[in-house]
Design a protein around this motif. Structure first.
Motif, mmCIF file in Angstrom:
data_model
loop_
_atom_site.group_PDB
_atom_site.id
_atom_site.type_symbol
_atom_site.label_atom_id
_atom_site.label_comp_id
_atom_site.label_asym_id
_atom_site.label_seq_id
_atom_site.Cartn_x
_atom_site.Cartn_y
_atom_site.Cartn_z
ATOM 1 N N ASP A 199 -20.299 -15.415 -13.779
ATOM 2 C CA ASP A 199 -19.310 -15.162 -12.773
ATOM 3 C C ASP A 199 -19.235 -13.882 -12.277
ATOM 4 O O ASP A 199 -19.107 -13.045 -13.123
ATOM 5 C CB ASP A 199 -17.973 -16.156 -12.937
ATOM 6 C CG ASP A 199 -17.138 -15.651 -11.809
ATOM 7 O OD1 ASP A 199 -17.434 -15.625 -10.602
ATOM 8 O OD2 ASP A 199 -15.694 -15.760 -12.109
ATOM 9 N N TYR A 209 -28.752 -19.197 -17.933
ATOM 10 C CA TYR A 209 -27.406 -19.030 -18.061
ATOM 11 C C TYR A 209 -26.934 -18.210 -16.487
ATOM 12 O O TYR A 209 -27.746 -18.120 -15.760
ATOM 13 C CB TYR A 209 -26.947 -18.033 -19.103
ATOM 14 C CG TYR A 209 -27.650 -16.514 -18.930
ATOM 15 C CD1 TYR A 209 -26.939 -15.679 -18.212
ATOM 16 C CD2 TYR A 209 -28.803 -16.153 -19.321
ATOM 17 C CE1 TYR A 209 -27.353 -14.164 -17.846
ATOM 18 C CE2 TYR A 209 -29.355 -14.933 -19.081
ATOM 19 C CZ TYR A 209 -28.934 -14.034 -18.493
ATOM 20 O OH TYR A 209 -29.307 -12.626 -18.079
ATOM 21 N N LYS A 256 -17.853 -13.875 -20.164
ATOM 22 C CA LYS A 256 -18.743 -14.592 -20.821
ATOM 23 C C LYS A 256 -19.607 -15.422 -19.810
ATOM 24 O O LYS A 256 -19.156 -16.153 -18.958
ATOM 25 C CB LYS A 256 -18.334 -15.519 -22.001
ATOM 26 C CG LYS A 256 -17.708 -14.541 -22.858
ATOM 27 C CD LYS A 256 -17.192 -15.552 -24.288
ATOM 28 C CE LYS A 256 -16.564 -14.956 -25.343
ATOM 29 N NZ LYS A 256 -15.168 -14.509 -25.027
ATOM 30 N N THR A 276 -22.282 -18.542 -19.247
ATOM 31 C CA THR A 276 -22.597 -20.085 -19.777
ATOM 32 C C THR A 276 -23.861 -20.582 -19.673
ATOM 33 O O THR A 276 -24.676 -20.331 -18.418
ATOM 34 C CB THR A 276 -21.669 -20.967 -18.480
ATOM 35 O OG1 THR A 276 -20.333 -20.550 -18.737
ATOM 36 C CG2 THR A 276 -21.539 -22.247 -18.887
ATOM 37 N N ILE A 305 -26.629 -23.039 -18.793
ATOM 38 C CA ILE A 305 -26.640 -23.996 -17.971
ATOM 39 C C ILE A 305 -27.843 -25.007 -18.022
ATOM 40 O O ILE A 305 -27.664 -26.015 -17.632
ATOM 41 C CB ILE A 305 -26.548 -23.721 -16.339
ATOM 42 C CG1 ILE A 305 -27.812 -22.788 -16.078
ATOM 43 C CG2 ILE A 305 -25.179 -23.089 -16.106
ATOM 44 C CD1 ILE A 305 -27.694 -22.325 -14.531
ATOM 45 N N LEU A 329 -20.280 -20.685 -29.142
ATOM 46 C CA LEU A 329 -20.672 -19.413 -28.440
ATOM 47 C C LEU A 329 -22.247 -19.204 -29.024
ATOM 48 O O LEU A 329 -22.522 -19.670 -29.984
ATOM 49 C CB LEU A 329 -19.994 -18.190 -28.921
ATOM 50 C CG LEU A 329 -18.476 -18.426 -28.252
ATOM 51 C CD1 LEU A 329 -17.764 -17.144 -28.696
ATOM 52 C CD2 LEU A 329 -18.517 -18.536 -26.363
ATOM 53 N N ALA A 385 -22.787 -16.160 -24.818
ATOM 54 C CA ALA A 385 -22.452 -17.057 -23.666
ATOM 55 C C ALA A 385 -22.092 -18.340 -24.373
ATOM 56 O O ALA A 385 -22.257 -18.781 -25.587
ATOM 57 C CB ALA A 385 -23.851 -17.409 -23.153
ATOM 58 N N TYR A 386 -21.441 -19.222 -23.525
ATOM 59 C CA TYR A 386 -21.028 -20.549 -24.009
ATOM 60 C C TYR A 386 -21.999 -21.454 -24.139
ATOM 61 O O TYR A 386 -22.934 -21.569 -23.059
ATOM 62 C CB TYR A 386 -19.853 -21.133 -23.065
ATOM 63 C CG TYR A 386 -18.668 -20.330 -22.996
ATOM 64 C CD1 TYR A 386 -17.759 -20.462 -23.994
ATOM 65 C CD2 TYR A 386 -18.157 -19.540 -21.838
ATOM 66 C CE1 TYR A 386 -16.443 -19.812 -24.135
ATOM 67 C CE2 TYR A 386 -17.058 -18.994 -21.840
ATOM 68 C CZ TYR A 386 -16.181 -18.882 -23.055
ATOM 69 O OH TYR A 386 -14.960 -18.490 -23.159
ATOM 70 N N ASN A 387 -22.176 -22.160 -25.351
ATOM 71 C CA ASN A 387 -23.448 -22.899 -25.579
ATOM 72 C C ASN A 387 -22.995 -24.490 -25.570
ATOM 73 O O ASN A 387 -23.062 -25.073 -26.485
ATOM 74 C CB ASN A 387 -23.904 -22.676 -26.867
ATOM 75 C CG ASN A 387 -25.152 -23.375 -27.373
ATOM 76 O OD1 ASN A 387 -25.718 -24.040 -26.405
ATOM 77 N ND2 ASN A 387 -25.615 -23.495 -28.552
ATOM 78 N N TYR A 388 -22.562 -25.058 -24.353
ATOM 79 C CA TYR A 388 -21.952 -26.476 -24.363
ATOM 80 C C TYR A 388 -23.051 -27.252 -24.292
ATOM 81 O O TYR A 388 -22.812 -28.504 -24.654
ATOM 82 C CB TYR A 388 -21.290 -26.548 -23.012
ATOM 83 C CG TYR A 388 -20.084 -25.685 -22.981
ATOM 84 C CD1 TYR A 388 -18.985 -25.480 -23.777
ATOM 85 C CD2 TYR A 388 -19.873 -24.977 -21.657
ATOM 86 C CE1 TYR A 388 -17.996 -24.833 -23.588
ATOM 87 C CE2 TYR A 388 -18.719 -24.336 -21.592
ATOM 88 C CZ TYR A 388 -17.626 -24.158 -22.510
ATOM 89 O OH TYR A 388 -16.654 -23.381 -22.357
ATOM 90 N N ASP A 412 -12.387 -14.530 -17.898
ATOM 91 C CA ASP A 412 -13.577 -14.797 -18.996
ATOM 92 C C ASP A 412 -14.793 -14.312 -18.351
ATOM 93 O O ASP A 412 -15.328 -14.902 -17.351
ATOM 94 C CB ASP A 412 -13.359 -16.253 -19.168
ATOM 95 C CG ASP A 412 -14.284 -16.552 -20.450
ATOM 96 O OD1 ASP A 412 -14.837 -15.620 -21.160
ATOM 97 O OD2 ASP A 412 -14.487 -17.604 -20.865
#
Length: 139
Positions: A60, A57, A125, A127, A129, A16, A43-46, A123
């Motif tokens: 949804d 980011y 949070k 993401t 992108i 994250l 945020a998800y930090n993929y 969820d």
């Protein structure tokens, strides 16, 4: 899906990141954030972005309609209904004010409960992108 941009302020555990977004960003629509210059979201930090990176980011927004109803319509309805009930019980304006205050308190409890339940079901949070590079700004 809503898309916005911000700067990573902190890398957190579990993939994250804390992202600083401007208050006029598409993500920020609540009145509690209106006075803040910047709002921080998790945020998800993929992608593995680092602190200080400018990122794009997405969020949804499928739950926004029901959230808007609960956050705006339900409190107004409860405050008005409790004020009318208080007026008829006490037969004066003080009863209406007390009823409105009770309606506002009940609304706050409903909003807190809704937020806790929604957080467990959906969820919410963001993401990350993409990482926005300086050469993208020049184009």
């Amino acid at each position: 899906m809503r898309i916005g941009e911000g700067f990573i302020e902190e890398i957190k555990e579990n993939g994250l990141a804390k992202v600083r977004v401007s208050r006029d960003s598409l993500y920020v629509a609540c009145s509690a954030c209106a006075a803040a210059d910047h709002v921080k979201i998790v945020a998800y930090n993929y992608l593995g972005a680092d602190e200080g990176d400018r990122v794009r980011y997405q969020v949804d927004d499928s739950h926004l309609i029901s959230g808007a109803f609960v956050c705006f319509i339900v409190p107004v309805f409860l405050i008005l209904a409790a004020a009318v009930l208080g007026y008829f019980v006490n037969s004066n304006e003080v009863g209406a004010l007390i009823g409105a205050a009770i309606g506002a308190a009940i609304s706050a409890v409903i909003l807190r409960t809704y937020d806790n339940v929604l957080g467990r079901i959906i969820d919410t949070k963001a993401t990350i992108i993409s990482i926005v590079r300086d050469d993208e700004d020049e184009k």
